[in-house]
Design a protein around this motif. Structure first.
Motif, mmCIF file in Angstrom:
data_model
loop_
_atom_site.group_PDB
_atom_site.id
_atom_site.type_symbol
_atom_site.label_atom_id
_atom_site.label_comp_id
_atom_site.label_asym_id
_atom_site.label_seq_id
_atom_site.Cartn_x
_atom_site.Cartn_y
_atom_site.Cartn_z
ATOM 1 N N ARG A 70 0.838 -1.201 0.000
ATOM 2 C CA ARG A 70 0.000 0.000 0.000
ATOM 3 C C ARG A 70 0.874 1.252 0.000
ATOM 4 O O ARG A 70 1.851 1.343 0.760
ATOM 5 N N TRP A 103 -5.688 1.527 -3.111
ATOM 6 C CA TRP A 103 -4.879 0.304 -2.978
ATOM 7 C C TRP A 103 -5.547 -0.859 -3.706
ATOM 8 O O TRP A 103 -4.912 -1.572 -4.501
ATOM 9 N N LEU A 130 -1.836 -8.660 -0.886
ATOM 10 C CA LEU A 130 -1.839 -7.261 -0.459
ATOM 11 C C LEU A 130 -0.978 -7.107 0.791
ATOM 12 O O LEU A 130 -0.965 -7.994 1.653
ATOM 13 N N CYS A 131 -0.272 -5.987 0.888
ATOM 14 C CA CYS A 131 0.590 -5.753 2.049
ATOM 15 C C CYS A 131 0.348 -4.363 2.630
ATOM 16 O O CYS A 131 0.591 -3.354 1.961
ATOM 17 N N GLU A 132 -0.105 -4.324 3.872
ATOM 18 C CA GLU A 132 -0.228 -3.071 4.630
ATOM 19 C C GLU A 132 1.134 -2.762 5.240
ATOM 20 O O GLU A 132 1.627 -3.505 6.088
ATOM 21 N N VAL A 184 -6.613 -3.848 7.525
ATOM 22 C CA VAL A 184 -6.513 -5.298 7.345
ATOM 23 C C VAL A 184 -7.898 -5.927 7.448
ATOM 24 O O VAL A 184 -8.322 -6.707 6.588
ATOM 25 N N VAL A 199 -10.208 -4.707 4.471
ATOM 26 C CA VAL A 199 -9.876 -5.337 3.197
ATOM 27 C C VAL A 199 -10.270 -6.816 3.200
ATOM 28 O O VAL A 199 -10.746 -7.342 2.189
ATOM 29 N N LYS A 200 -10.116 -7.487 4.324
ATOM 30 C CA LYS A 200 -10.517 -8.893 4.402
ATOM 31 C C LYS A 200 -12.025 -9.047 4.203
ATOM 32 O O LYS A 200 -12.488 -10.065 3.710
ATOM 33 N N VAL A 231 -3.927 -10.787 2.892
ATOM 34 C CA VAL A 231 -3.359 -9.521 3.353
ATOM 35 C C VAL A 231 -2.278 -9.817 4.388
ATOM 36 O O VAL A 231 -2.531 -10.528 5.367
ATOM 37 N N ALA A 279 -4.734 -10.778 9.786
ATOM 38 C CA ALA A 279 -3.767 -10.799 8.690
ATOM 39 C C ALA A 279 -3.364 -12.236 8.366
ATOM 40 O O ALA A 279 -3.453 -13.137 9.204
#
Length: 340
Positions: free
Chosen positions: A213, A222, A239-241, A260, A263-264, A271, A297
């Motif tokens: 992101r 994102w 995806l990576c926060e 997290v 988005v999930k 993620v 996550a």
């Protein structure tokens, strides 16, 4: 999607709107009240350009009633996506997503043969399943270490050969793709999250990709970047926060743990969280990993160095391999509780 009109649209207005939206498989339904029309658009509205809709003279406002992305959404795929990392013979090396908590770890930058191979051996014995290491290092300052480039990739390949660990490394642009044939996961860094030429290029291959992101990116932006990759055919997206930029200066960035969970809910993609780049402080890595697990996550990517005072890149946020071992052990204790 809903359009609110300034006035009652004419038949010519309706035709022009229909000509545009029908190209994307979208239909319009009209409702009238006090000389205005409320126009409900149905179908693949995510493909429509909001600015084009606003350009119609009779349109006053545009309201989104659904997400502007399709392939990354739960509507497209309800079950969680699991990214399989396979070896040369097709054997499964790692799985990211689907209830697994994956530990990705390694140095911020590959600096030498001894550094990367010795770390890789230790990390594998502790339970790390993917080895990270930067070969090409996009840096804010032009005067800092920018990686060993092609030589760094070769050293990652050697560590992979010695340990069997799949590897992940950041790709700086589409022209460097030729060096990444033996890299198992391509990392798109925060600075490149909206490098659309690179996203389209990566979309044309099937290799797994981790999309970080951007430091000032909204969740919507994102996910739309991930949509670029998937739209062009590559569904192996992680995806990576990695922390966003806020007003606070106590940490390098602020981990958006709520993102997290959000988005999930919105997406089927796995993620993971980067506690090293986000906090910039090795003391905060362990609690951040535990918090990542609690927020749902699918794993973490952590920077590790056994000589942080000598490292050429971000030593202040790197933990030791022994600390990584302890973090893995502590996290594995709470994971069964979280599943319950």
């Amino acid at each position: 999607m809903i359009l609110l009109s300034k006035c009652e649209p004419t038949e010519n207005d309706k035709k022009k709107l229909s000509d545009y939206i029908s190209k994307y498989g979208v239909s319009a339904e009209y409702f009238y009240s006090a000389g205005q029309a409320i126009i409900k658009l149905s179908g693949a509205t995510f493909a429509l350009d909001e600015n084009v809709l606003k350009s119609f003279p009779f349109v006053e406002r545009v309201f989104e009633t659904s997400e502007p992305f399709h392939f990354v959404s739960r509507t497209y795929k309800k079950e969680d996506t699991v990214i399989e990392i396979k070896g040369e013979k097709g054997e499964r090396k790692a799985e990211i997503g689907g209830g697994n908590f994956t530990f990705i770890a390694g140095p911020c930058a590959v600096e030498s043969y001894e550094q990367i191979t010795s770390l890789a051996k230790k990390l594998k014995s502790f339970g790390v399943t993917v080895l990270r290491g930067g070969a090409f290092k996009p840096r804010t300052s032009p005067y800092t270490f920018h990686g060993l480039n092609e030589e760094g990739i070769e050293l990652m390949k050697e560590a992979k050969r010695l340990t069997g660990l799949p590897v992940i490394s950041e790709i700086p642009g589409e022209s460097a793709l030729k060096y990444f044939d033996d890299v198992d996961i391509l990392q798109i860094g925060a600075r490149n999250m909206q490098n659309y030429a690179l996203l389209r290029e990566i979309g044309g291959i099937s290799k797994p990709v981790m999309l970080k992101r951007g430091m000032s990116a909204t969740i919507r932006e994102w996910l739309l970047s991930a949509e670029y990759i998937m739209k062009y055919g590559n569904e192996n997206v992680i995806l990576c926060e990695r922390g966003i930029r806020t007003f606070d200066t106590e940490t390098r960035g602020t981990i958006d743990f709520s993102a997290v969970a959000i988005v999930k809910e919105k997406s089927h993609l796995p993620v993971i969280v980067d506690p090293s780049n986000s906090t910039g402080n090795r003391k905060l890595v362990s609690p951040s990993v535990l918090a990542s697990a609690c927020f749902g996550a699918d794993g973490v990517i952590v920077e590790v160095s056994d000589a942080p005072e000598e490292t050429l890149c971000d030593g202040m946020q790197a933990i030791s391999s022994r600390e990584m071992r302890d973090i893995i052990n502590e996290t594995n204790k709470i994971l069964p509780l979280l599943k319950k």
